[in-house]
Design a protein around this motif. Sequence first.
Motif, PDB file in Angstrom:
ATOM      1  N   TYR A 198      -6.984 -15.786  11.037  1.00  0.00           N
ATOM      2  CA  TYR A 198      -7.703 -15.023  10.005  1.00  0.00           C
ATOM      3  C   TYR A 198      -6.956 -15.072   8.675  1.00  0.00           C
ATOM      4  O   TYR A 198      -7.543 -15.261   7.607  1.00  0.00           O
ATOM      5  CB  TYR A 198      -7.868 -13.587  10.482  1.00  0.00           C
ATOM      6  N   PHE A 199      -5.621 -14.907   8.761  1.00  0.00           N
ATOM      7  CA  PHE A 199      -4.795 -14.923   7.544  1.00  0.00           C
ATOM      8  C   PHE A 199      -4.870 -16.280   6.841  1.00  0.00           C
ATOM      9  O   PHE A 199      -5.041 -16.360   5.621  1.00  0.00           O
ATOM     10  CB  PHE A 199      -3.346 -14.584   7.928  1.00  0.00           C
ATOM     11  N   VAL A 200      -4.733 -17.358   7.633  1.00  0.00           N
ATOM     12  CA  VAL A 200      -4.772 -18.701   7.029  1.00  0.00           C
ATOM     13  C   VAL A 200      -6.141 -18.983   6.417  1.00  0.00           C
ATOM     14  O   VAL A 200      -6.253 -19.614   5.363  1.00  0.00           O
ATOM     15  CB  VAL A 200      -4.412 -19.755   8.098  1.00  0.00           C
ATOM     16  N   ARG A 201      -7.178 -18.532   7.093  1.00  0.00           N
ATOM     17  CA  ARG A 201      -8.524 -18.802   6.566  1.00  0.00           C
ATOM     18  C   ARG A 201      -8.783 -18.046   5.272  1.00  0.00           C
ATOM     19  O   ARG A 201      -9.440 -18.572   4.365  1.00  0.00           O
ATOM     20  CB  ARG A 201      -9.542 -18.404   7.633  1.00  0.00           C
ATOM     21  N   LYS A 202      -8.292 -16.826   5.191  1.00  0.00           N
ATOM     22  CA  LYS A 202      -8.535 -16.029   3.990  1.00  0.00           C
ATOM     23  C   LYS A 202      -7.636 -16.440   2.822  1.00  0.00           C
ATOM     24  O   LYS A 202      -8.068 -16.400   1.672  1.00  0.00           O
ATOM     25  CB  LYS A 202      -8.313 -14.539   4.301  1.00  0.00           C
ATOM     26  N   ARG A 203      -6.423 -16.831   3.122  1.00  0.00           N
ATOM     27  CA  ARG A 203      -5.503 -17.230   2.038  1.00  0.00           C
ATOM     28  C   ARG A 203      -5.551 -18.744   1.873  1.00  0.00           C
ATOM     29  O   ARG A 203      -4.753 -19.482   2.433  1.00  0.00           O
ATOM     30  CB  ARG A 203      -4.082 -16.777   2.352  1.00  0.00           C
ATOM     31  N   VAL A 204      -6.534 -19.183   1.037  1.00  0.00           N
ATOM     32  CA  VAL A 204      -6.684 -20.633   0.825  1.00  0.00           C
ATOM     33  C   VAL A 204      -5.541 -21.199  -0.003  1.00  0.00           C
ATOM     34  O   VAL A 204      -5.308 -22.411   0.003  1.00  0.00           O
ATOM     35  CB  VAL A 204      -8.041 -20.912   0.135  1.00  0.00           C
ATOM     36  N   ASP A 205      -4.841 -20.335  -0.735  1.00  0.00           N
ATOM     37  CA  ASP A 205      -3.712 -20.789  -1.565  1.00  0.00           C
ATOM     38  C   ASP A 205      -2.392 -20.737  -0.813  1.00  0.00           C
ATOM     39  O   ASP A 205      -1.327 -20.927  -1.416  1.00  0.00           O
ATOM     40  CB  ASP A 205      -3.616 -19.928  -2.827  1.00  0.00           C
ATOM     41  N   LEU A 206      -2.427 -20.468   0.493  1.00  0.00           N
ATOM     42  CA  LEU A 206      -1.203 -20.310   1.274  1.00  0.00           C
ATOM     43  C   LEU A 206      -0.482 -21.649   1.395  1.00  0.00           C
ATOM     44  O   LEU A 206      -1.087 -22.650   1.787  1.00  0.00           O
ATOM     45  CB  LEU A 206      -1.535 -19.765   2.671  1.00  0.00           C
TER      46      LEU A 206
END
Length: 480
Positions: free
Chosen positions: A51-59
């Motif tokens: 979920y975190f990776v999907r939401k933070r596209v700038d990660l």
Amino acid sequence: MSLDLTTLFASIGFIPHGHCYLWKSNLVTLHIASDSLIALSYYALPISLFYFVRKRVDLPYPWIFILFAGFIISCGTTHLMGIWTLWHPDYWVSGWIKLITAVVSCYTAIELVPLVPQALALKSPTQLEEANQKLQQEIAERLKVEIALRQSEQRYRAIIEDQTELIARFQPDETITFVNKAYCRYFKKPLEEIINHSYQPIIFPEDQEKVDRCVELLSLENPVGMVEHRVIVEDEVRWMQWINRAIFNDAEQIVEYQSVGRDISDSKKVEKLKQQETLLKEIHHRVKNNLQVICSLLRLQSRCVQDPVIKAKFIDSQNRVKSMALIHEKLYQSDNFRRIRFDDYIQDLTKTLLRTYTVKTSHISLEIDIDQYIFLDFDILTPCGLIICELISNSLKYAFEPNTSGKIWIQATLDNKQYLILTIGDNGQGLPSNLNLDHVNTLGLQLVQDLTEQLQGKLTINQDNGTEFKIELYKISSKM
């Protein structure tokens, strides 16, 4: 499949016996509960990571989180297999799952080694905040510069548009790229008929080569050139002066030209008039010299004449020629080639006559009273000079007996109608009583009468005290 606790313990090698059986029961329960909670946690963590990776596209480095999720899921699966093997001893399956977990763990650890320095190089929140503040300051300064540039451009454009001089830019192929409003007003054309068109049609055809030559000579060493040429403005030919400047790029190549022009038609007219005046001045100088040559020829010819009457006629002719030569001399010396100051001319003319007849001022006095603001045109001054020459010569020759004193006067005034009143007289013995102006026999008086009529004037004679000629010249006077 139902399995009682005794069978379960027996399958794993425990023999139930009193308290030992109870202790083993509690131990199994502890393992089952621990492995279940660990597996549940291991399966919950990847969900959060996905979920975190999907939401933070700038990660940065999102793949490492995927590897961690795979590693965690593998670890959770091994704990589930630990519970499973309590009832089903599928140790090969459990081993393979552990092997997969080991491979994923090792691969994740190997990938993490070079990633750690890169991750350490990432800015901390404090550093990012400082960088963000600096960036904000740079953006603000850049905005200020852009505003200043925009204001400067607006001021520059306003100055260009308010210029009365013509400003234009054109490319090497003669295509106009910019003109100011003064350019459009001068050539009386709208902007759309000028921009992206050649400047050639406005140039006078015979001056095109001169313009091309000026542009071709511009270079990095000589970037500015001036050219004067004619232009066509609504079928009217005018003179323009252009200052052309070459504009270069970083490669020192000409990419454009800028021209600033102004109308010099008036100055060209003045220059042409000055040339004409210079030419006219030279003509007067040559005419004066030629007339002096004629006087010299008359003087030389008179030396061969013994008859005093004929000799006197030669002198009269010389005086007439001198009076005309004096006019040309005055015009040559004057800045005004149309008019001559009347009193200066009379002063020089009478001095010449006095020298000619060798008259001593102790015997004959000459009174000249002429308005110093009277100026006469060349066409008027010539006959007036001849009239004065004839009348003063007659007075000097015939009005006075030898060695007797007398007075000669010349007056010139303007009446209330600005007509010239010329008075020439003497207090000598006067003219013969039977003189009739309508039938004069002498050349001098006949010349005076003819010149007066030529000037559309009126001649009257007063003989009360000597002789006085009054000549009224209408519509030819001039006062400056």
